[in-house]
Design an enzyme around this catalytic site. Sequence first.
Site, PDB file in Angstrom:
ATOM      1  N   GLU A  72       7.863   2.199  -5.844  1.00  0.00           N
ATOM      2  CA  GLU A  72       7.900   1.703  -4.463  1.00  0.00           C
ATOM      3  C   GLU A  72       8.095   2.881  -3.507  1.00  0.00           C
ATOM      4  OE1 GLU A  72       7.089  -0.181  -2.260  1.00  0.00           O
ATOM      5  OE2 GLU A  72       8.450  -1.882  -2.010  1.00  0.00           O
ATOM      6  N   LYS A 115      17.025   3.543   1.908  1.00  0.00           N
ATOM      7  CA  LYS A 115      17.793   3.385   3.163  1.00  0.00           C
ATOM      8  C   LYS A 115      18.977   2.489   2.839  1.00  0.00           C
ATOM      9  CE  LYS A 115      14.142   2.838   6.531  1.00  0.00           C
ATOM     10  NZ  LYS A 115      13.673   2.003   7.650  1.00  0.00           N
ATOM     11  N   LYS A 165       0.817  -1.197   0.000  1.00  0.00           N
ATOM     12  CA  LYS A 165       0.000   0.000   0.000  1.00  0.00           C
ATOM     13  C   LYS A 165       0.863   1.265   0.000  1.00  0.00           C
ATOM     14  CE  LYS A 165      -3.422  -2.162   3.051  1.00  0.00           C
ATOM     15  NZ  LYS A 165      -3.960  -2.149   4.427  1.00  0.00           N
ATOM     16  N   GLY A 166       2.103   1.115   0.469  1.00  0.00           N
ATOM     17  CA  GLY A 166       2.942   2.276   0.789  1.00  0.00           C
ATOM     18  C   GLY A 166       3.158   3.276  -0.333  1.00  0.00           C
ATOM     19  N   ASP A 222       3.622   3.655   6.521  1.00  0.00           N
ATOM     20  CA  ASP A 222       2.874   3.419   7.764  1.00  0.00           C
ATOM     21  C   ASP A 222       3.728   2.825   8.860  1.00  0.00           C
ATOM     22  OD1 ASP A 222       3.176   0.821   6.461  1.00  0.00           O
ATOM     23  OD2 ASP A 222       1.787   0.082   7.982  1.00  0.00           O
ATOM     24  N   ASP A 258      14.438  -0.860   1.770  1.00  0.00           N
ATOM     25  CA  ASP A 258      15.104  -1.078   3.047  1.00  0.00           C
ATOM     26  C   ASP A 258      16.152  -2.178   2.838  1.00  0.00           C
ATOM     27  OD1 ASP A 258      15.680  -1.022   5.742  1.00  0.00           O
ATOM     28  OD2 ASP A 258      13.905  -2.112   6.360  1.00  0.00           O
TER      29      ASP A 258
HETATM   30  P1  IMP Z   1      12.511  -4.388   2.182  1.00  0.00           P
HETATM   31  O1  IMP Z   1      12.012  -5.642   1.559  1.00  0.00           O
HETATM   32  O2  IMP Z   1      13.263  -4.657   3.455  1.00  0.00           O
HETATM   33  O3  IMP Z   1      13.286  -3.500   1.234  1.00  0.00           O
HETATM   34  O4  IMP Z   1      11.240  -3.622   2.721  1.00  0.00           O
HETATM   35  C1  IMP Z   1      10.562  -2.704   1.974  1.00  0.00           C
HETATM   36  C2  IMP Z   1       9.207  -2.455   2.581  1.00  0.00           C
HETATM   37  O5  IMP Z   1       9.282  -2.347   4.009  1.00  0.00           O
HETATM   38  C3  IMP Z   1       8.676  -1.120   2.115  1.00  0.00           C
HETATM   39  O6  IMP Z   1       7.903  -1.278   0.954  1.00  0.00           O
HETATM   40  C4  IMP Z   1       7.859  -0.651   3.291  1.00  0.00           C
HETATM   41  O7  IMP Z   1       6.543  -1.149   3.180  1.00  0.00           O
HETATM   42  C5  IMP Z   1       8.501  -1.283   4.494  1.00  0.00           C
HETATM   43  N1  IMP Z   1       9.390  -0.328   5.191  1.00  0.00           N
HETATM   44  C6  IMP Z   1      10.731  -0.361   5.258  1.00  0.00           C
HETATM   45  N2  IMP Z   1      11.215   0.664   5.972  1.00  0.00           N
HETATM   46  C7  IMP Z   1      10.150   1.388   6.362  1.00  0.00           C
HETATM   47  C8  IMP Z   1       9.997   2.601   7.127  1.00  0.00           C
HETATM   48  O8  IMP Z   1      10.947   3.255   7.600  1.00  0.00           O
HETATM   49  N3  IMP Z   1       8.723   3.023   7.312  1.00  0.00           N
HETATM   50  C9  IMP Z   1       7.640   2.366   6.828  1.00  0.00           C
HETATM   51  N4  IMP Z   1       7.733   1.239   6.094  1.00  0.00           N
HETATM   52  C10 IMP Z   1       8.978   0.747   5.873  1.00  0.00           C
HETATM   53 MG    MG Z   2       5.709  -1.215   0.965  1.00  0.00          MG
END
Ligand code: IMP
Ligand code: MG
Length: 179
Positions: A98, A130, A42-43, A158, A102
Amino acid sequence: MHPDLQEILFSSESIQQRVTEMAQQIKVDYEGKNPIVVCVLKGAFIFMSDLVKQMDLPIEVDFMSISSYGTSTKSSGVVRILKDLDLPVEGRNVIIVEDIIDTGLTLSYLIDVLERRNALSIKVCALIDKKSRRAMGFEADYIGFSIPDAFIVGYGLDYAEKHRNLPYIGILKPQVYTK
Ligand code: IMP
Ligand code: MG
């Protein structure tokens, strides 16, 4: 500022300005093409809508929902498709939109899925990066802002489904998610 936040990182105005620049860059790069722009729910829903309004190209939009998180602030490493695309991507130029990268696990998985469906090209447009948290070598093609490791909310992002509707992006107070 919302009382759950400790600091505002990006004001509504600075986000709008950066989104405009990103949309202009994408328009230049995709001139003469008609990409499918994929919103990762949803982000990315607010970022996506602001971005495509300024993308003066014959695009199509689609939506996908993947989960790697649950409601905590730590990645589970487990990725699930909750809602798949409606459009076939075979032979198409795909731009994945996206909210934040992270660990990169979610996007690596999604790119893998779309490659197996024979997309012609796949690029990633993320509002926030990040970088210090990256679990694997993964680079997005378009990045709005790079931030140090902090948990942020607002503008679609969120914490436990809250704060998505804030017009700015801020750092959540640690006591909000440790309590
Ligand atoms: P990844 O798979 O670890 O790259 O995670 C990405 C997803 O984690 C993003 O699409 C967000 O939904 C969530 N996410 C990662 N960091 C944050 C944050 O600081 N705030 C809110 N959602 C986050
Ligand atoms: Mg997301």
